[in-house]
Scaffold this motif. Structure first.
Motif, mmCIF file in Angstrom:
data_model
loop_
_atom_site.group_PDB
_atom_site.id
_atom_site.type_symbol
_atom_site.label_atom_id
_atom_site.label_comp_id
_atom_site.label_asym_id
_atom_site.label_seq_id
_atom_site.Cartn_x
_atom_site.Cartn_y
_atom_site.Cartn_z
ATOM 1 N N MET A 101 57.218 38.857 30.553
ATOM 2 C CA MET A 101 57.593 39.945 31.466
ATOM 3 C C MET A 101 58.732 39.339 32.430
ATOM 4 O O MET A 101 58.598 38.350 33.021
ATOM 5 N N ARG A 102 59.721 40.205 32.767
ATOM 6 C CA ARG A 102 60.635 40.184 33.722
ATOM 7 C C ARG A 102 60.258 40.339 35.253
ATOM 8 O O ARG A 102 59.884 41.587 35.269
ATOM 9 N N CYS A 103 60.580 39.538 36.128
ATOM 10 C CA CYS A 103 60.157 39.779 37.543
ATOM 11 C C CYS A 103 61.217 40.951 38.011
ATOM 12 O O CYS A 103 62.199 40.979 37.847
ATOM 13 N N VAL A 104 60.481 41.881 38.411
ATOM 14 C CA VAL A 104 61.241 43.150 39.245
ATOM 15 C C VAL A 104 61.823 42.715 40.573
ATOM 16 O O VAL A 104 62.879 43.387 40.579
ATOM 17 N N GLN A 105 61.613 41.536 40.948
ATOM 18 C CA GLN A 105 62.409 41.192 42.481
ATOM 19 C C GLN A 105 63.447 40.154 41.976
ATOM 20 O O GLN A 105 64.701 40.779 42.335
ATOM 21 N N CYS A 106 63.407 39.070 41.251
ATOM 22 C CA CYS A 106 64.463 38.388 41.101
ATOM 23 C C CYS A 106 64.994 38.250 39.449
ATOM 24 O O CYS A 106 66.239 37.673 39.382
ATOM 25 N N GLY A 107 64.333 39.045 38.652
ATOM 26 C CA GLY A 107 64.673 38.850 37.303
ATOM 27 C C GLY A 107 64.319 37.807 36.497
ATOM 28 O O GLY A 107 64.770 37.813 35.069
ATOM 29 N N TYR A 108 63.697 36.859 36.913
ATOM 30 C CA TYR A 108 63.170 35.710 36.291
ATOM 31 C C TYR A 108 62.270 35.882 35.210
ATOM 32 O O TYR A 108 61.367 36.936 35.182
ATOM 33 N N TYR A 109 62.126 35.484 33.916
ATOM 34 C CA TYR A 109 61.326 35.577 32.577
ATOM 35 C C TYR A 109 59.975 35.127 32.684
ATOM 36 O O TYR A 109 59.284 35.267 31.741
ATOM 37 N N GLU A 110 59.857 34.069 33.625
ATOM 38 C CA GLU A 110 58.324 33.476 33.629
ATOM 39 C C GLU A 110 57.781 33.779 34.590
ATOM 40 O O GLU A 110 57.984 33.718 35.618
ATOM 41 N N ASP A 111 56.355 34.316 34.313
ATOM 42 C CA ASP A 111 55.415 34.486 35.327
ATOM 43 C C ASP A 111 53.842 33.944 34.867
ATOM 44 O O ASP A 111 53.916 33.439 33.785
ATOM 45 N N LYS A 112 52.928 33.990 35.943
ATOM 46 C CA LYS A 112 51.638 33.777 35.233
ATOM 47 C C LYS A 112 50.754 34.918 35.573
ATOM 48 O O LYS A 112 51.034 35.699 36.782
ATOM 49 N N VAL A 113 49.646 35.110 34.794
ATOM 50 C CA VAL A 113 48.841 36.277 35.082
ATOM 51 C C VAL A 113 47.889 35.740 36.073
ATOM 52 O O VAL A 113 46.904 34.865 35.742
ATOM 53 N N ILE A 114 47.636 36.517 37.115
ATOM 54 C CA ILE A 114 46.604 36.315 37.997
ATOM 55 C C ILE A 114 45.199 36.781 38.017
ATOM 56 O O ILE A 114 44.181 36.210 38.087
ATOM 57 N N ASP A 115 45.422 38.184 37.472
ATOM 58 C CA ASP A 115 44.093 38.789 37.239
ATOM 59 C C ASP A 115 44.298 39.762 36.228
ATOM 60 O O ASP A 115 45.343 40.507 35.975
ATOM 61 N N SER A 116 43.336 40.192 35.366
ATOM 62 C CA SER A 116 43.367 41.145 34.172
ATOM 63 C C SER A 116 42.040 41.872 34.376
ATOM 64 O O SER A 116 40.997 41.376 34.500
ATOM 65 N N ARG A 117 42.208 43.084 34.112
ATOM 66 C CA ARG A 117 40.980 44.149 34.204
ATOM 67 C C ARG A 117 41.493 45.264 33.301
ATOM 68 O O ARG A 117 42.458 45.661 33.256
ATOM 69 N N MET A 118 40.277 45.864 32.546
ATOM 70 C CA MET A 118 40.585 46.840 31.850
ATOM 71 C C MET A 118 40.349 48.181 32.829
ATOM 72 O O MET A 118 39.882 48.218 33.716
#
Length: 163
Positions: A1-18
């Motif tokens: 997923m691409r960062c909407v702020q800086c365009g970097y392609y690496e991130d980490k998922v902090i929280d997931s919920r349905m």
């Protein structure tokens, strides 16, 4: 997923919920370069349903078009957008469950009518009048009489009075 702020392609998922009754997943992410946090949604991709119009033309099923029709019918009525959103979601789910590739527009109209009948009687009459292309006041009166008769004789309201 691409960062909407800086365009970097690496991130980490902090929280997931349905969310949305289990039909999508909401994920909070954090960019590994700039630390910006953002939300993404993951949805099930369904096969595209095509609507067969009265003139036999075909177009993609459009949830927004269904919702717009219901909003117009409910204009200046005590009906919340949540009720209409939920009704549109239910209609779309039913259509995907019951049909593989193509669906006649008349079936969509009937499903909208069923939902509006349970939500608001005035919105129901408005929608039916456009759907059936009423030409005069007598057609409105006839539908209202059928509704009155239907309510008195079928308190559980299993069958709609336009049938």
């Amino acid at each position: 997923m691409r960062c909407v702020q800086c365009g970097y392609y690496e991130d980490k998922v902090i929280d997931s919920r349905m969310s949305k009754e289990g039909t999508s997943i909401r994920r909070r992410r954090e960019c590994l370069r700039c630390g910006y946090r953002y939300t993404t949604y993951e949805h099930i991709e369904r096969t595209e349903l095509r609507v067969v119009k009265r003139d036999h033309l075909r177009e993609a099923l459009n949830r927004e078009k269904i919702l717009r029709g219901m909003i117009k019918a409910c204009e200046k009525r005590p009906v919340s957008m949540d009720q209409l959103d939920n009704a549109a979601d239910e209609i779309i789910a039913e259509l995907h469950r019951d049909h593989q590739r193509e669906i006649p527009s008349s079936i969509i109209g009937k499903k909208v009518i069923e939902k509006l009948y349970g939500i608001d009687p005035v919105a129901y009459i408005r929608y039916v009048s456009v759907y059936r292309q009423f030409q005069n006041v007598e057609e409105f009166i006839e539908l209202i009489r059928k509704m009155e008769h239907h309510t008195l004789n079928d308190p559980l309201q299993r069958k709609l009075p336009i049938d």
